[in-house]
Design a protein around this motif. Structure first.
Motif, PDB file in Angstrom:
ATOM      1  N   THR B   2       8.453  -9.324   4.077  1.00 24.91           N
ATOM      2  CA  THR B   2       7.302  -8.425   3.967  1.00 24.91           C
ATOM      3  C   THR B   2       6.434  -8.842   2.792  1.00 24.91           C
ATOM      4  O   THR B   2       6.920  -9.437   1.825  1.00 24.91           O
ATOM      5  CB  THR B   2       7.752  -6.971   3.737  1.00 24.91           C
ATOM      6  N   SER B   4       5.281  -7.305   0.398  1.00 27.60           N
ATOM      7  CA  SER B   4       5.578  -6.723  -0.916  1.00 27.60           C
ATOM      8  C   SER B   4       6.606  -7.537  -1.694  1.00 27.60           C
ATOM      9  O   SER B   4       6.725  -7.387  -2.899  1.00 27.60           O
ATOM     10  CB  SER B   4       6.066  -5.286  -0.754  1.00 27.60           C
ATOM     11  N   THR B   5       7.347  -8.389  -1.018  1.00 26.28           N
ATOM     12  CA  THR B   5       8.333  -9.188  -1.743  1.00 26.28           C
ATOM     13  C   THR B   5       7.759 -10.519  -2.185  1.00 26.28           C
ATOM     14  O   THR B   5       8.404 -11.256  -2.914  1.00 26.28           O
ATOM     15  CB  THR B   5       9.573  -9.470  -0.870  1.00 26.28           C
ATOM     16  N   PRO B 202       2.156   8.277   1.087  1.00 25.97           N
ATOM     17  CA  PRO B 202       3.025   7.112   1.339  1.00 25.97           C
ATOM     18  C   PRO B 202       3.251   6.890   2.832  1.00 25.97           C
ATOM     19  O   PRO B 202       3.263   5.740   3.298  1.00 25.97           O
ATOM     20  CB  PRO B 202       4.320   7.488   0.619  1.00 25.97           C
ATOM     21  N   ARG B 206       2.190   3.549   4.802  1.00 29.44           N
ATOM     22  CA  ARG B 206       3.188   2.758   5.526  1.00 29.44           C
ATOM     23  C   ARG B 206       2.713   2.481   6.951  1.00 29.44           C
ATOM     24  O   ARG B 206       2.796   1.355   7.442  1.00 29.44           O
ATOM     25  CB  ARG B 206       4.536   3.492   5.546  1.00 29.44           C
ATOM     26  N   GLY B 254       6.726   3.505  -7.329  1.00 24.01           N
ATOM     27  CA  GLY B 254       7.915   3.204  -6.529  1.00 24.01           C
ATOM     28  C   GLY B 254       7.766   3.660  -5.084  1.00 24.01           C
ATOM     29  O   GLY B 254       8.049   2.905  -4.148  1.00 24.01           O
ATOM     30  N   ARG B 255       7.288   4.883  -4.904  1.00 19.16           N
ATOM     31  CA  ARG B 255       7.170   5.415  -3.535  1.00 19.16           C
ATOM     32  C   ARG B 255       6.124   4.662  -2.718  1.00 19.16           C
ATOM     33  O   ARG B 255       6.320   4.378  -1.548  1.00 19.16           O
ATOM     34  CB  ARG B 255       6.837   6.907  -3.597  1.00 19.16           C
ATOM     35  N   SER B 257       5.127   1.564  -3.364  1.00 19.60           N
ATOM     36  CA  SER B 257       5.639   0.199  -3.164  1.00 19.60           C
ATOM     37  C   SER B 257       6.512   0.139  -1.926  1.00 19.60           C
ATOM     38  O   SER B 257       6.446  -0.808  -1.136  1.00 19.60           O
ATOM     39  CB  SER B 257       6.467  -0.248  -4.372  1.00 19.60           C
ATOM     40  N   ASP B 258       7.343   1.161  -1.763  1.00 20.18           N
ATOM     41  CA  ASP B 258       8.209   1.217  -0.579  1.00 20.18           C
ATOM     42  C   ASP B 258       7.388   1.254   0.706  1.00 20.18           C
ATOM     43  O   ASP B 258       7.857   0.834   1.761  1.00 20.18           O
ATOM     44  CB  ASP B 258       9.112   2.469  -0.640  1.00 20.18           C
ATOM     45  N   ALA B 259       6.161   1.777   0.596  1.00 17.13           N
ATOM     46  CA  ALA B 259       5.281   1.830   1.767  1.00 17.13           C
ATOM     47  C   ALA B 259       4.490   0.541   1.938  1.00 17.13           C
ATOM     48  O   ALA B 259       3.656   0.442   2.834  1.00 17.13           O
ATOM     49  CB  ALA B 259       4.328   3.022   1.640  1.00 17.13           C
TER      50      ALA B 259
END
Lengths: 345, 291
Positions: B2, B4-5, B202, B206, B254-255, B257-259
């Protein structure tokens, strides 16, 4: 305000009033207002232009690199020129393949590297931007420059750039119709806190002018105009009229403008008469040849009633002459024998 | 993998130009010194939260702010396509790319705030035409800014062998930052965007990120080539309070980023709470960037 950073962070000490007349804290983001950082610039300028001494400006074309453009503006300001100008085109009239920066963003940046000189676009083409956008840009640069903006506006004329960049270029009557409306809109908008304007081409519906310009009632309007219909608009709205032609022709236009002023009951002396020397516009002239040539050139146009001289400089390899003229004879030429007055920057 | 990584997180500040000029440039210099990666202005004739409030013009202001900063990326988030001809916008962007020595991000949106168009007499077409004009404009900007000489035949905009000189400092051009929320706009910007910006919960982010991934596959773009960016707007996200504390800020990041969000752009808190912007930058941005 408690900001523990190394940056010098001054709280404005100016008290402001909001639209309801209530005193507001300039640091309050919800009710922020404008400050008036250097009204003295305007006063100094008003004294200069009102007392009849001659003014000298430099007009550079933004074809050079950004560092070079900054360096030249700073240098011309140091030499004592009163005003600095850029044209408004998508490419130089010298060739569509030549580089050119956008005028208002470049002017905005150049405002940051100059301190004293009046600055402006000579002249901003009405065909490129909505007049409301132009007015907002003008207010912004007026604040950034501490009230040094001259608001130059023209109808637009350079057909080739419009074709190349897909911009509407109407036939002459429409071009001037739009210009007339744009100037009236800008004059109305900038003088008032809230304006409505119902033109055929441009409208305002209760549009706020906030923050207001630093200069009051608004930055001076510099109108580029040559023919009678345009000169009538100048008589109505301009603080400064700019044109270019041989001295006899410019004297004729100057007389026309005076007559148009008298027709509508405006004091003709309230419009500064300004001329532009461009290499392309006047290829047979070269005021920068020598100190004497410069003095003769200014003298001819001064006799035609011109008080402000905005000149394109010679190529950089002849900047030595610009320096000599600035130091040796500008102080003398500023003195206008007709009024017996003189000022120095 | 993904996106984000693969892309390090970055953090920006968007200030609304209702402050005085002195406040604007002093605060921008302060934000930059604190280490915020990018600084942004919105593009409006009046503040959207308060139509009678003060507002400077975005692009002339940005040009001056470019001279008061030295390292931060700069842009208008986002420039309304209804205000300026795209050819003029392109020339402005090139000019500020030079003034800033290559720090310009070109943010462009379709335009949406009907009230300012009405107030200032600006044409605000119906949604269909608004999107068509935007579509043409970003196609024109992409081609013109990437090339030396461009001919473009659109329904609304044209170029006839128009030179792009001087060329931008950044090659082939400055990044295009395109705003889009709905499915049609997301599909559209997937063709051209280097950065895509949106805002929402979020869950919404996403979902839109997923749509963007699908649009990239459909339109032959590498999904990792588009940076996923969000704007935190105080007035539009009352349930989120990232400026309450450094913990709240880290939780927010954090939230989202997870999205799938990689770039976080924040409107700052009110002036009397600006101190937290400094605390966040010093105490947790370095670790949030790399984690």
């Amino acid at each position: 305000m408690n900001l523990d950073s190394n940056v010098v962070y001054r709280q404005s000490s100016v008290t402001c009033r909001n639209h309801l007349g209530k005193t507001v804290d300039p640091g309050d983001t919800a009710t922020s207002c404008s400050t008036f950082p250097s009204a003295h610039h305007l006063e100094e300028f008003m004294v200069k232009s009102a007392n009849g001494s001659r003014l000298f400006g430099i007009h550079t074309i933004q074809t050079m690199s950004w560092p070079e453009l900054m360096r030249q503006w700073q240098w011309f300001e140091e030499l004592g020129f009163d005003s600095l100008w850029l044209p408004d085109h998508f490419f130089p009239t010298a060739g569509r393949d030549k580089p050119m920066f956008e005028a208002w963003t470049a002017l905005s940046g150049l405002a940051m590297v100059t301190k004293r000189a009046r600055i402006g676009i000579l002249v901003s083409s009405n065909t490129f931007r909505q007049p409301a956008l132009l007015a907002k840009q003008a207010v912004t640069v007026d604040h950034q420059s501490g009230g040094r903006l001259e608001l130059g506006i023209g109808a637009g004329w350079f057909v080739e750039e419009h074709e190349t960049f897909g911009l509407d270029f109407p036939e002459t009557r429409m071009l001037v119709d739009r210009y007339a409306e744009a100037v009236e809109l800008i004059d109305t908008y900038l003088r008032n806190d809230e304006s409505s304007f119902h033109g055929e081409h441009y409208q305002l519906n209760g549009a706020f002018n906030r923050p207001p310009p630093v200069q009051r009632p608004r930055p001076p309007l510099v109108m580029g105009a040559h023919g009678p219909r345009m000169l009538k608009l100048v008589a109505r709205y301009a603080d400064c009229w700019n044109s270019f032609a041989p001295p006899d022709e410019l004297r004729h236009r100057n007389d026309q403008l005076t007559a148009f002023c008298e027709e509508i009951g405006r004091d003709p002396a309230s419009i500064k008469r300004s001329m532009f020397y461009g290499v392309r516009q006047s290829p047979e002239d070269d005021p920068w040849q020598s100190v004497d040539a410069f003095t003769d050139y200014i003298g001819q146009y001064a006799e035609a009633g011109i008080r402000e001289f905005v000149l394109q400089p010679p190529p950089p390899d002849r900047f030595g002459m610009v320096e000599r003229i600035a130091s040796d004879i500008l102080p003398t030429l500023r003195h206008d024998p007709a009024t017996g007055r003189t000022t120095t920057p | 993998m993904t996106p984000s990584t693969t892309t390090p997180r970055s953090f920006g500040i968007q200030t609304i130009q209702t402050w005085t000029w002195q406040e604007m440039h002093e605060r921008w210099a302060w934000f930059e010194e604190l280490g915020w990666d990018s600084l942004w202005l919105p593009d409006h004739f009046i503040p959207t939260a308060r139509p009678d409030g003060p507002m400077f013009e975005a692009w002339t202001l940005l040009a001056a702010l470019a001279t008061k900063t030295t390292t931060a990326r700069l842009g208008v988030l986002v420039s309304s396509n209804t205000f300026r001809h795209p050819a003029l916008l392109a020339k402005q962007a090139v000019t500020i790319d030079h003034i800033s020595d290559g720090r310009m991000e070109l943010g462009v949106g379709a335009g949406w705030f009907a009230e300012e168009h009405e107030m200032f007499g600006l044409d605000f077409p119906k949604t269909g035409e608004l999107v068509e004009r935007y579509s043409e404009a970003i196609d024109l900007l992409d081609r013109y800014l990437s090339g030396d000489q461009t001919t473009f035949e659109g329904e609304y905009y044209n170029l006839q062998s128009a030179y792009n000189r001087p060329a931008p400092v950044q090659k082939p051009r400055m990044p295009l930052m395109l705003g889009a929320h709905g499915p049609r706009m997301i599909d559209l910007v997937s063709h051209y965007a280097d950065t895509w910006n949106s805002r929402g919960t979020p869950e919404e982010m996403r979902e839109r990120n997923r749509r963007m991934d699908e649009a990239c596959v459909r339109n032959d773009r590498d999904p990792c080539a588009i940076k996923r960016s969000m704007l935190y707007v105080v007035a539009q996200m009352p349930e989120e309070q990232p400026w309450d504390s450094t913990d709240a800020f880290a939780d927010f990041v954090g939230r989202f980023s997870d999205a799938g969000v990689q770039e976080f752009i924040f409107q700052p808190p009110p002036a009397d709470r600006l101190k937290i912007v400094g605390q966040v930058a010093r105490d947790i941005l370095p670790s949030l960037r790399s984690s």
